[in-house]
Design a protein around this motif. Structure first.
Motif, PDB file in Angstrom:
ATOM      1  N   TRP A   1       1.179   4.220  -2.900  1.00  0.00           N
ATOM      2  CA  TRP A   1       1.048   5.642  -2.585  1.00  0.00           C
ATOM      3  C   TRP A   1       2.274   6.411  -3.082  1.00  0.00           C
ATOM      4  CZ3 TRP A   1       3.750   9.147   0.463  1.00  0.00           C
ATOM      5  CH2 TRP A   1       3.083  10.341   0.740  1.00  0.00           C
TER       6      TRP A   1
ATOM      7  N   GLN B   1      -9.196   3.197  -1.542  1.00  0.00           N
ATOM      8  CA  GLN B   1      -8.721   2.328  -0.474  1.00  0.00           C
ATOM      9  C   GLN B   1      -9.672   2.347   0.717  1.00  0.00           C
ATOM     10  OE1 GLN B   1      -6.414   0.248  -1.449  1.00  0.00           O
ATOM     11  NE2 GLN B   1      -4.420   1.040  -0.783  1.00  0.00           N
TER      12      GLN B   1
ATOM     13  N   THR C   1      -7.655  -3.795   1.205  1.00  0.00           N
ATOM     14  CA  THR C   1      -7.016  -2.768   0.393  1.00  0.00           C
ATOM     15  C   THR C   1      -6.300  -3.473  -0.760  1.00  0.00           C
ATOM     16  OG1 THR C   1      -5.018  -2.865   1.748  1.00  0.00           O
ATOM     17  CG2 THR C   1      -6.717  -1.280   2.404  1.00  0.00           C
TER      18      THR C   1
ATOM     19  N   ASP D   1       0.825  -1.211   0.000  1.00  0.00           N
ATOM     20  CA  ASP D   1       0.000   0.000   0.000  1.00  0.00           C
ATOM     21  C   ASP D   1       0.859   1.262   0.000  1.00  0.00           C
ATOM     22  OD1 ASP D   1      -2.396  -1.414  -0.026  1.00  0.00           O
ATOM     23  OD2 ASP D   1      -2.484  -1.558   2.165  1.00  0.00           O
TER      24      ASP D   1
END
Length: 440
Positions: free
Chosen positions: A64, A119, A129, A60
């Protein structure tokens, strides 16, 4: 309660409907209303491994970072020049790369917003997610074992961000807190504050599969097969010092074990063969001692001669004929059957074919047993059951929703066309229906 309401057109009755608020009972809570870890373990839910949780977090964060690349590539270099004093604010505004930097920053902001909303919604609605979906873990509400909710997920994210107020120590403490979970569910401080539990759906049950979860709840709630009670033995113990576990009562006059009833002298029944009182023979008129039993005893005891004038007395007891030998009884045959989730028991003494409308044409010799199924989870021809020594043999007939076998709290998948032998106490799953193997 029907109060009368007065109005311009007169009076009328008003009916007030009272609706009771019914709160749906939550399964898996203990007497204190807290989630029971043993119930979740019985369903087959497993806590997510810490290694895969870390990998999901890295995935994750990596996504990002990728979203932030336009800002770092197109806008950050120009901002660094402005911060270092290489260019003035006027030169910054009139720089040839200013428009490109502004576009790159806008793109980054837009992509970050889209990613955050995506998300957040995915995590709150489906418990995953992008990183969690890759490694095979899900988030659920620890009480209801359902989706955690967007609000709780947002609060969990804010707690993670707030831990950065204490540099380094705060995030490390929060991420290592699952190691100290007293319930052994690997829930951290941020998980307990938001009622979230991360579970492993690769090795354990996926609670978002409603059909599997419904079957698992039924299996946990199913009444276990009754154990056969051990009767006391009537055999004499081999150890003389051992006291017998069971002692039969006295025998009544009829020969049946029970409590003996005393009899008076005039009503006591005769037992065995009828008694006949023998009559003594008449005494002989000849000299000498009287003759009894067909023999005469003269004065001279050295010689005994049979009496000639008295006939011998026959025995009053008739000859006893030998009792007929009873034929050996065959050994008791043990049968098994299925106790359905409706409470109905079906003995299996021949091949049986279960389903919504079984077709026995492909299984000669099998008898069709149709089952009611409102959810349409059963196939038309679902399962073939045969009696074998020690249990039952079940074969999935290529059903759509498949079949399973639950033994000792663990469910196994029955492959189509592969016979599987079950024993007493096993639970067989047929779609959404279930049946327990019992001794008949």
């Amino acid at each position: 309660m029907n109060p009368r309401i007065e109005g311009g057109g007169g009076t009328r009755d008003a009916t007030i409907w009272e609706i009771e608020d019914e709160t749906e009972a939550i399964e898996g809570l203990d007497e204190n209303g807290r989630p029971d870890p043993a119930y979740a373990a019985a369903l087959g839910l497993l806590p997510a491994p810490l290694g895969r949780r870390a990998v999901a977090l890295v995935c994750d964060v990596a996504i990002w970072v990728i979203v932030q690349l336009p800002l770092w590539i197109g806008a950050v270099p120009l901002l660094l020049k402005l911060a270092s004093g290489s260019i003035s604010p006027y030169g910054f505004m009139n720089h040839p790369g200013f428009v490109l930097a502004l576009v790159m920053a806008a793109v980054t902001v837009f992509l970050t917003l889209v990613l955050s909303v995506l998300q957040l919604v995915m995590h709150g609605r489906s418990g995953r997610t992008i990183g969690k979906a890759i490694v095979g873990i899900r988030s659920v509400n620890v009480r209801t074992l359902e989706r955690p909710g967007i609000g709780w997920v947002l609060l969990r994210y804010l707690l993670l961000c707030a831990s950065n107020l204490i540099p380094l120590f705060g995030p490390v403490l929060l991420l290592l807190s699952p190691l100290f979970d007293s319930e052994r569910r690997r829930r951290g401080l941020h998980d307990k504050a938001t009622q979230i539990w991360l579970i492993d759906v690769k090795q354990g049950l996926n609670p978002y599969d409603q059909k599997r979860l419904r079957v698992a709840r039924k299996l946990v709630k199913a009444e276990p097969a009754r154990e056969r009670s051990v009767l006391p033995s009537l055999a004499t113990p081999t150890d003389p010092s051992q006291q017998p576990a069971y002692r039969p009562g006295s025998r009544v006059s009829a020969g049946v074990i029970g409590i003996a009833r005393p009899h008076t002298s005039d009503e006591r029944p005769e037992i065995g063969l009828p008694r006949t009182t023998p009559q003594p023979p008449a005494a002989s008129t000849e000299l000498g001692k009287p003759v009894f039993g067909g023999y005469r005893q003269p004065d001279d005891e050295r010689a005994v001669e049979p009496a000639r004038d008295v006939a011998p007395v026959e025995s009053p007891l008739p000859p006893v004929e030998p009792a007929p030998v009873a034929a050996p009884q065959p050994a008791a045959i043990v049968y098994f059957g299925l106790r359905l989730d409706t409470g109905e028991s079906v003995p299996v003494t021949e091949p049986l074919l279960f389903g919504r409308n079984p077709d026995a044409a492909l299984h000669p010799g099998a008898r069709a047993v149709p089952l009611d199924d409102e959810s349409k989870s059963l196939s038309k021809t679902h399962l073939l059951v045969r009696p074998v020594d020690g249990g039952l043999e079940v074969t999935d007939c290529g059903s759509t929703n498949g079949s399973g076998l639950a033994r000792a709290g663990v469910e196994y998948v029955i492959d189509a066309g592969v016979p599987v032998v079950t024993v007493e106490g096993d639970t067989i799953r047929l779609g959404d229906r279930s049946a327990v193997v019992v001794r008949v």
